[in-house]
Write an enzyme that holds these catalytic residues in place. Sequence first.
Site, PDB file in Angstrom:
ATOM      1  N   HIS A   1     -62.552 -32.695   6.820  1.00 35.41           N
ATOM      2  CA  HIS A   1     -63.954 -33.146   6.672  1.00 35.41           C
ATOM      3  C   HIS A   1     -64.358 -33.979   7.884  1.00 35.41           C
ATOM      4  CE1 HIS A   1     -67.693 -34.322   4.997  1.00 35.41           C
ATOM      5  NE2 HIS A   1     -67.307 -35.149   4.057  1.00 35.41           N
ATOM      6  N   HIS A  45     -66.746 -23.515   8.320  1.00 35.81           N
ATOM      7  CA  HIS A  45     -67.534 -24.453   7.497  1.00 35.81           C
ATOM      8  C   HIS A  45     -67.598 -23.914   6.075  1.00 35.81           C
ATOM      9  CE1 HIS A  45     -70.826 -27.022   6.176  1.00 35.81           C
ATOM     10  NE2 HIS A  45     -70.430 -27.806   7.158  1.00 35.81           N
ATOM     11  N   ASP A  60     -68.339 -30.775  14.585  1.00 37.22           N
ATOM     12  CA  ASP A  60     -67.259 -31.584  15.179  1.00 37.22           C
ATOM     13  C   ASP A  60     -66.702 -31.006  16.460  1.00 37.22           C
ATOM     14  OD1 ASP A  60     -66.560 -32.026  11.842  1.00 37.22           O
ATOM     15  OD2 ASP A  60     -66.998 -33.690  13.192  1.00 37.22           O
TER      16      ASP A  60
HETATM   17  C1  SDX Z   1     -67.378 -31.054   8.207  1.00 36.28           C
HETATM   18  O1  SDX Z   1     -69.431 -29.842   3.895  1.00 36.28           O
HETATM   19  C2  SDX Z   1     -69.962 -30.271   4.957  1.00 36.28           C
HETATM   20  O2  SDX Z   1     -71.155 -30.199   5.152  1.00 36.28           O
HETATM   21  C3  SDX Z   1     -69.017 -30.923   5.916  1.00 36.28           C
HETATM   22  C4  SDX Z   1     -69.636 -31.357   7.221  1.00 36.28           C
HETATM   23  C5  SDX Z   1     -70.610 -32.468   7.009  1.00 36.28           C
HETATM   24  O3  SDX Z   1     -71.490 -32.651   7.856  1.00 36.28           O
HETATM   25  O4  SDX Z   1     -70.427 -33.219   6.008  1.00 36.28           O
HETATM   26  O5  SDX Z   1     -70.293 -30.272   7.838  1.00 36.28           O
HETATM   27  C6  SDX Z   1     -68.588 -31.907   8.188  1.00 36.28           C
HETATM   28  O6  SDX Z   1     -66.529 -31.253   7.399  1.00 36.28           O
HETATM   29  C7  SDX Z   1     -67.283 -29.918   9.182  1.00 36.28           C
HETATM   30  C8  SDX Z   1     -65.934 -29.173   9.056  1.00 36.28           C
HETATM   31  C9  SDX Z   1     -64.904 -29.976   9.888  1.00 36.28           C
HETATM   32  N1  SDX Z   1     -63.543 -29.420   9.618  1.00 36.28           N
HETATM   33  C10 SDX Z   1     -62.925 -28.694  10.553  1.00 36.28           C
HETATM   34  O7  SDX Z   1     -63.429 -28.328  11.614  1.00 36.28           O
HETATM   35  C11 SDX Z   1     -61.488 -28.337  10.189  1.00 36.28           C
HETATM   36  C12 SDX Z   1     -61.265 -26.866  10.482  1.00 36.28           C
HETATM   37  N2  SDX Z   1     -62.075 -26.054   9.546  1.00 36.28           N
HETATM   38  C13 SDX Z   1     -61.366 -25.536   8.366  1.00 36.28           C
HETATM   39  O8  SDX Z   1     -60.497 -26.493   7.802  1.00 36.28           O
HETATM   40  C14 SDX Z   1     -62.337 -24.862   7.408  1.00 36.28           C
HETATM   41  O9  SDX Z   1     -63.219 -24.117   8.137  1.00 36.28           O
HETATM   42  C15 SDX Z   1     -63.135 -25.680   6.430  1.00 36.28           C
HETATM   43  C16 SDX Z   1     -62.266 -26.586   5.627  1.00 36.28           C
HETATM   44  C17 SDX Z   1     -64.188 -26.463   7.133  1.00 36.28           C
HETATM   45  C18 SDX Z   1     -63.753 -24.683   5.484  1.00 36.28           C
HETATM   46  O10 SDX Z   1     -62.673 -24.029   4.862  1.00 36.28           O
HETATM   47  P1  SDX Z   1     -62.938 -22.815   3.889  1.00 36.28           P
HETATM   48  O11 SDX Z   1     -63.955 -23.186   2.877  1.00 36.28           O
HETATM   49  O12 SDX Z   1     -61.629 -22.262   3.442  1.00 36.28           O
HETATM   50  O13 SDX Z   1     -63.616 -21.775   4.870  1.00 36.28           O
HETATM   51  P2  SDX Z   1     -63.913 -20.311   4.489  1.00 36.28           P
HETATM   52  O14 SDX Z   1     -64.002 -20.097   3.018  1.00 36.28           O
HETATM   53  O15 SDX Z   1     -65.081 -19.937   5.334  1.00 36.28           O
HETATM   54  O16 SDX Z   1     -62.611 -19.506   5.015  1.00 36.28           O
HETATM   55  C19 SDX Z   1     -62.710 -18.117   5.088  1.00 36.28           C
HETATM   56  C20 SDX Z   1     -61.497 -17.652   5.833  1.00 36.28           C
HETATM   57  C21 SDX Z   1     -60.182 -18.090   5.191  1.00 36.28           C
HETATM   58  O17 SDX Z   1     -59.226 -17.128   5.548  1.00 36.28           O
HETATM   59  P3  SDX Z   1     -58.939 -15.891   4.507  1.00 36.28           P
HETATM   60  O18 SDX Z   1     -58.435 -16.527   3.252  1.00 36.28           O
HETATM   61  O19 SDX Z   1     -60.263 -15.156   4.323  1.00 36.28           O
HETATM   62  O20 SDX Z   1     -57.912 -15.030   5.229  1.00 36.28           O
HETATM   63  O21 SDX Z   1     -61.494 -18.226   7.156  1.00 36.28           O
HETATM   64  C22 SDX Z   1     -60.317 -18.979   7.337  1.00 36.28           C
HETATM   65  C23 SDX Z   1     -59.841 -19.364   5.955  1.00 36.28           C
HETATM   66  O22 SDX Z   1     -58.434 -19.595   5.975  1.00 36.28           O
HETATM   67  N3  SDX Z   1     -60.686 -20.154   8.139  1.00 36.28           N
HETATM   68  C24 SDX Z   1     -60.118 -20.472   9.282  1.00 36.28           C
HETATM   69  C25 SDX Z   1     -60.787 -21.633   9.721  1.00 36.28           C
HETATM   70  N4  SDX Z   1     -61.730 -21.963   8.838  1.00 36.28           N
HETATM   71  C26 SDX Z   1     -61.661 -21.039   7.848  1.00 36.28           C
HETATM   72  N5  SDX Z   1     -59.104 -19.911   9.981  1.00 36.28           N
HETATM   73  C27 SDX Z   1     -58.774 -20.531  11.142  1.00 36.28           C
HETATM   74  N6  SDX Z   1     -59.383 -21.640  11.643  1.00 36.28           N
HETATM   75  C28 SDX Z   1     -60.385 -22.208  10.957  1.00 36.28           C
HETATM   76  N7  SDX Z   1     -60.980 -23.294  11.440  1.00 36.28           N
END
Ligand code: SDX
Length: 392
Positions: free
Chosen positions: A229, A272, A330
């Site tokens: 986050h 995201h 970020d």
């Molecule tokens: C913030 O909610 C908000 O609004 C938050 C925020 C705010 O202003 O408050 O926007 C701030 O939290 C931004 C996010 C910051 N976090 C990061 O940058 C950390 C890296 N990102 C990941 O941890 C991830 O993207 C999340 C946690 C942000 C979202 O995770 P999800 O919900 O699992 O994402 P998704 O459902 O879109 O994933 C779909 C696929 C999955 O793979 P499969 O199961 O389909 O094979 O994409 C993959 C995920 O594993 N994936 C990634 C990835 N993000 C998602 N793979 C590699 N690298 C990534 N960064």
Amino acid sequence: ASGLFTYDPGFMATSATESAITYIDGGNGILLHRGYPIDQLAAHSNFPELSYLLLFGELPTKEQYNEFERTVRSHTMVHEQLSNFYKGFRRDAHPMSIMCGVVGGLAAFYHDHMDISREEDRRISAIRLIAKMPTLAAMCHKYNIGQPFMYPRNDLNYAENFLYMMFGNPCETYEINPVFAKAMDRIFMLHADHEQNASTSTVRLAGSTGANPYACISAGIAALWGPAHGGANEAVLNMLDEIGDDSEDNIQAFIDRAKDKDDPFKLMGFGHRVYRNFDPRAKVMKETCDQVLSELGMADDPQLKIAKRLEQIALEDEYFIERKLYPNVDFYSGIILKAIGIPTNMFTVIFAVSRTIGWISHWNEMISSGNHKIGRPRQLYTGYTQRDYPAE
Ligand code: SDX
């Protein structure tokens, strides 16, 4: 209607949290604050004006803006006793651990005679939190580096005052760099609110019990600290350091790790929960990053070069295209903060300073609506059915 996820026996009925503050269209990469697009606000407004808009629902007239800004400036100091709270921490304590403590501790000084059912008491609590967060944040940094706390100055605007309290010291005059101040204000604006993210939902859940606003914001700070986050901007810089240079091989190795299901590594600053398109904040953040670094003569900053090359290669990669993974807020913010001279352990604290206006606006919206029942997300029980304790 303001419940989160209501499970009714017999059928699943979901009711989302109602709010009029921020609207996100994840598919089209749209972010509106009280109806205004974030890119227009970033281009024409500033953080105090955006704070007024989020809290009260409309852009302020000139008089309302001046009155709001003056009131915030007059609350930037914290009770002198609070500085003793810092002395209980180890010098090398992570600033977020200190913030969780001291922000909750504000209740001991400012909440005794407050009634959150009264609009005026909610308003002054919001003003106090907006005003004091930069002071408390800068005090964390000063405590970490063993320098004296700097008192806020009421002749400076919000972003300037924060930089002064972070980098000024009693022995010399601190010159505000206008490029840094503008970039700081832009960073505060871009992190201000984002609908029902994890930390905002935490604040609303805590607020639904009637807990005081300082305790609710402290709960939001704790939730924001997670690397998935608010902790991502610090993690992005660590990742760029690990990549080392903008060679295709090095970058591809990290992208391959991010795609590997057996590797918990995720590309920090990418993806995201909601956006399936560019995070509109990331676009503005990238422009700001280019502006700040070129004005500082750092256009060829090695981390910026790695970030841009990483973005380019990832956006052409099938895995990221299929999953609609784009840079989020970020991805570039850490590079700007580092160029300003902010230490990485303060990045998430700055996110918390900014998001406080979002958190307290949601808290105020929920309490003032009066229709909040105690948030109690239901569960789908997956455990044992009833069984008897074994006889002797
Ligand atoms: C913030 O909610 C908000 O609004 C938050 C925020 C705010 O202003 O408050 O926007 C701030 O939290 C931004 C996010 C910051 N976090 C990061 O940058 C950390 C890296 N990102 C990941 O941890 C991830 O993207 C999340 C946690 C942000 C979202 O995770 P999800 O919900 O699992 O994402 P998704 O459902 O879109 O994933 C779909 C696929 C999955 O793979 P499969 O199961 O389909 O094979 O994409 C993959 C995920 O594993 N994936 C990634 C990835 N993000 C998602 N793979 C590699 N690298 C990534 N960064």
